[in-house]
Design a protein around this motif. Structure first.
Motif, PDB file in Angstrom:
ATOM      1  N   UNK A   1      65.184  36.906  25.813  1.00  0.00           N
ATOM      2  CA  UNK A   1      64.102  36.044  25.339  1.00  0.00           C
ATOM      3  C   UNK A   1      64.645  34.758  24.714  1.00  0.00           C
ATOM      4  N   UNK A   2      65.726  34.882  23.947  1.00  0.00           N
ATOM      5  CA  UNK A   2      66.291  33.706  23.288  1.00  0.00           C
ATOM      6  C   UNK A   2      66.982  32.770  24.271  1.00  0.00           C
ATOM      7  N   UNK A   3      67.343  33.282  25.444  1.00  0.00           N
ATOM      8  CA  UNK A   3      68.101  32.500  26.414  1.00  0.00           C
ATOM      9  C   UNK A   3      67.225  31.764  27.415  1.00  0.00           C
ATOM     10  N   UNK A   4      65.908  31.911  27.334  1.00  0.00           N
ATOM     11  CA  UNK A   4      65.040  31.330  28.361  1.00  0.00           C
ATOM     12  C   UNK A   4      65.189  29.817  28.524  1.00  0.00           C
ATOM     13  N   UNK A   5      65.256  29.018  27.448  1.00  0.00           N
ATOM     14  CA  UNK A   5      65.436  27.575  27.658  1.00  0.00           C
ATOM     15  C   UNK A   5      66.722  27.248  28.420  1.00  0.00           C
ATOM     16  N   UNK A   6      67.810  27.931  28.079  1.00  0.00           N
ATOM     17  CA  UNK A   6      69.067  27.706  28.781  1.00  0.00           C
ATOM     18  C   UNK A   6      68.953  28.123  30.241  1.00  0.00           C
ATOM     19  N   UNK A   7      68.419  29.304  30.499  1.00  0.00           N
ATOM     20  CA  UNK A   7      68.334  29.809  31.865  1.00  0.00           C
ATOM     21  C   UNK A   7      67.435  28.932  32.726  1.00  0.00           C
ATOM     22  N   UNK A   8      66.336  28.455  32.180  1.00  0.00           N
ATOM     23  CA  UNK A   8      65.454  27.582  32.952  1.00  0.00           C
ATOM     24  C   UNK A   8      66.165  26.291  33.347  1.00  0.00           C
ATOM     25  N   UNK A   9      67.099  25.858  32.515  1.00  0.00           N
ATOM     26  CA  UNK A   9      67.816  24.606  32.812  1.00  0.00           C
ATOM     27  C   UNK A   9      68.908  24.786  33.843  1.00  0.00           C
ATOM     28  N   UNK A  10      69.557  25.948  33.877  1.00  0.00           N
ATOM     29  CA  UNK A  10      70.748  26.094  34.725  1.00  0.00           C
ATOM     30  C   UNK A  10      70.519  26.923  35.984  1.00  0.00           C
ATOM     31  N   UNK A  11      69.468  27.728  36.031  1.00  0.00           N
ATOM     32  CA  UNK A  11      69.246  28.548  37.225  1.00  0.00           C
ATOM     33  C   UNK A  11      68.901  27.669  38.416  1.00  0.00           C
ATOM     34  N   UNK A  12      69.428  28.001  39.598  1.00  0.00           N
ATOM     35  CA  UNK A  12      69.048  27.236  40.790  1.00  0.00           C
ATOM     36  C   UNK A  12      67.577  27.458  41.112  1.00  0.00           C
ATOM     37  N   UNK A  13      66.921  26.483  41.725  1.00  0.00           N
ATOM     38  CA  UNK A  13      65.509  26.666  42.071  1.00  0.00           C
ATOM     39  C   UNK A  13      65.355  27.792  43.088  1.00  0.00           C
ATOM     40  N   UNK A  14      64.252  28.508  43.030  1.00  0.00           N
ATOM     41  CA  UNK A  14      64.059  29.599  43.992  1.00  0.00           C
ATOM     42  C   UNK A  14      63.957  29.053  45.403  1.00  0.00           C
TER      43      UNK A  14
END
Length: 388
Positions: free
Chosen positions: A323-336
């Motif tokens: 839950x705490x990592x969502x901002x980071x993950x949204x920024x670095x994950x490749x688009x689906x």
């Protein structure tokens, strides 16, 4: 050592048993909830026969504001040591004696730099205890102590069973685990380049020599992994030079490219069947930032999957709750991936929407969704999409 490691140089390395006597083993955390950036089949829930799990972390510093004697890696050791191989970038050099925690003397290689990163010899035991197996020395701080400092670092790592990657003029490190052959390279692009004739020295990036070396390793290994020290510090996105080099590496045969140096995490890109993590950011460092670790799965047919593990990089790093990592993950994950279909009255077939179809957001109108040159009439009603 968690796997059998063979160097092309056929160098035999003695192992040191550095685990604390009487320590109680802590089970690794459940990592299944963390996202997969890439997979060629459903994300593996458990490593089976014929699969190798490798964890990559970013910059590792056990000096300056980090005290190795405080066991700074204890919170991450359970999951680092659970992998078949664990790899990081050693940002600095090992110095005999006990260098001061804060040392701002200029680098020997770059006198203009105010940053000087020595680490005490106790850093080796901390790395070994945490489960590290390979460490990149291809960075702009490995020569802060000159060739003597780098030689001291390499010697102490090898005596502890830890394998340096990215020495100039050396062959790639070859690892065989569970029957899977992996080749590891490491290159530095950050100036200044080592003075010609310096031995040892970190491997500086040169496409003319790196590309044929990667191609040769591709013929010997099931997968090729390249560690890159590149980019600009504290930039959240890769620069064009990183993107060009990444494409060169993938074209040469690399399966996975893992970057360091910016000290912050940069996006992960899926390019064909390859993956590029432009920067994992810091891991163990005297700066507090959110960073990334990668959990990659390899098999005899190459790279199977790459999972992102968000971390809080600090003097005592730890795995971030999802839950705490969502901002980071949204920024670095490749688009689906975009999936499209062209349909007739009888059936639908997949089409490459990335090449043919338009995209947009609207409530009603006409748009060519399938790339056949004929627009469909689309109307949005609440949560429903009606296509005529």
């Amino acid at each position: 050592m968690k796997t059998a490691v063979s160097l092309l140089m056929l160098l035999l390395i003695p192992l040191l048993a550095l685990a604390a006597p009487g320590a109680t083993a802590v089970p690794p955390p459940d990592l299944t909830a963390y996202p997969w950036a890439f997979w060629r089949e459903p994300p593996p829930e458990a490593e089976g026969s014929g699969e190798v799990t490798v964890i990559f972390v970013g910059d590792v510093l056990l000096g300056r504001g980090v005290d190795p004697s405080a066991d700074p890696l204890r919170d991450v050791t359970p999951w680092l040591s659970a992998a078949d191989l664990t790899i990081g970038n050693l940002e600095g050099y090992i110095a005999p004696g006990e260098p001061p925690i804060v040392n701002r003397q200029p680098s020997i290689v770059n006198p203009q730099s105010p940053i000087h990163l020595p680490m005490p010899v106790t850093a080796v035991a901390a790395l070994r205890r945490a489960g590290f197996d390979l460490l990149s020395v291809a960075n702009n701080h490995s020569l802060d102590g000159g060739t003597e400092g780098l030689q001291e670092t390499v010697t102490r790592l090898r005596h502890a069973g830890l394998h340096p990657v990215g020495l100039a003029g050396s062959d790639p490190v070859l690892v065989t685990a569970h029957g899977v052959r992996l080749a590891f390279f490491a290159f530095n692009t950050i100036p200044p380049a080592p003075t010609e004739g310096m031995t040892p020295a970190p491997q500086f990036w040169d496409a003319a020599t790196a590309v044929p070396a990667i191609q040769a390793a591709r013929a010997q290994a099931d997968a090729v992994i390249v560690l890159m020290h590149w980019g600009f510090e504290y930039e959240a996105r890769p620069d064009p030079a990183q993107e060009r080099i990444a494409q060169t590496l993938l074209d040469a045969g690399a399966d996975l490219v893992v970057g360091q140096h910016p000290h912050v995490a940069q996006p992960v890109a899926v390019i064909g069947d390859g993956v590029v993590a432009y920067s994992l950011g810091n891991f163990l460092f005297d700066q507090d930032h959110d960073g990334l670790a990668l959990r990659a799965v390899f098999a005899a047919d190459g790279l199977r999957g790459v999972q992102l593990l968000p971390v809080r990089a600090a003097v005592r790093p730890y795995l971030l709750p999802l839950a705490a990592a969502q901002p980071l993950l949204q920024r670095v994950l490749p688009p689906p991936p975009r999936i499209g279909f062209a349909c007739t009255d009888e059936t639908c077939v997949p089409v490459d929407v990335a090449q043919t179809a338009q995209s947009g957001q609207f409530y009603s109108g006409q748009i060519d969704l399938t790339g056949d040159g004929k627009p469909e009439t689309v109307r949005r009603e609440g949560e429903r999409i009606i296509i005529y």
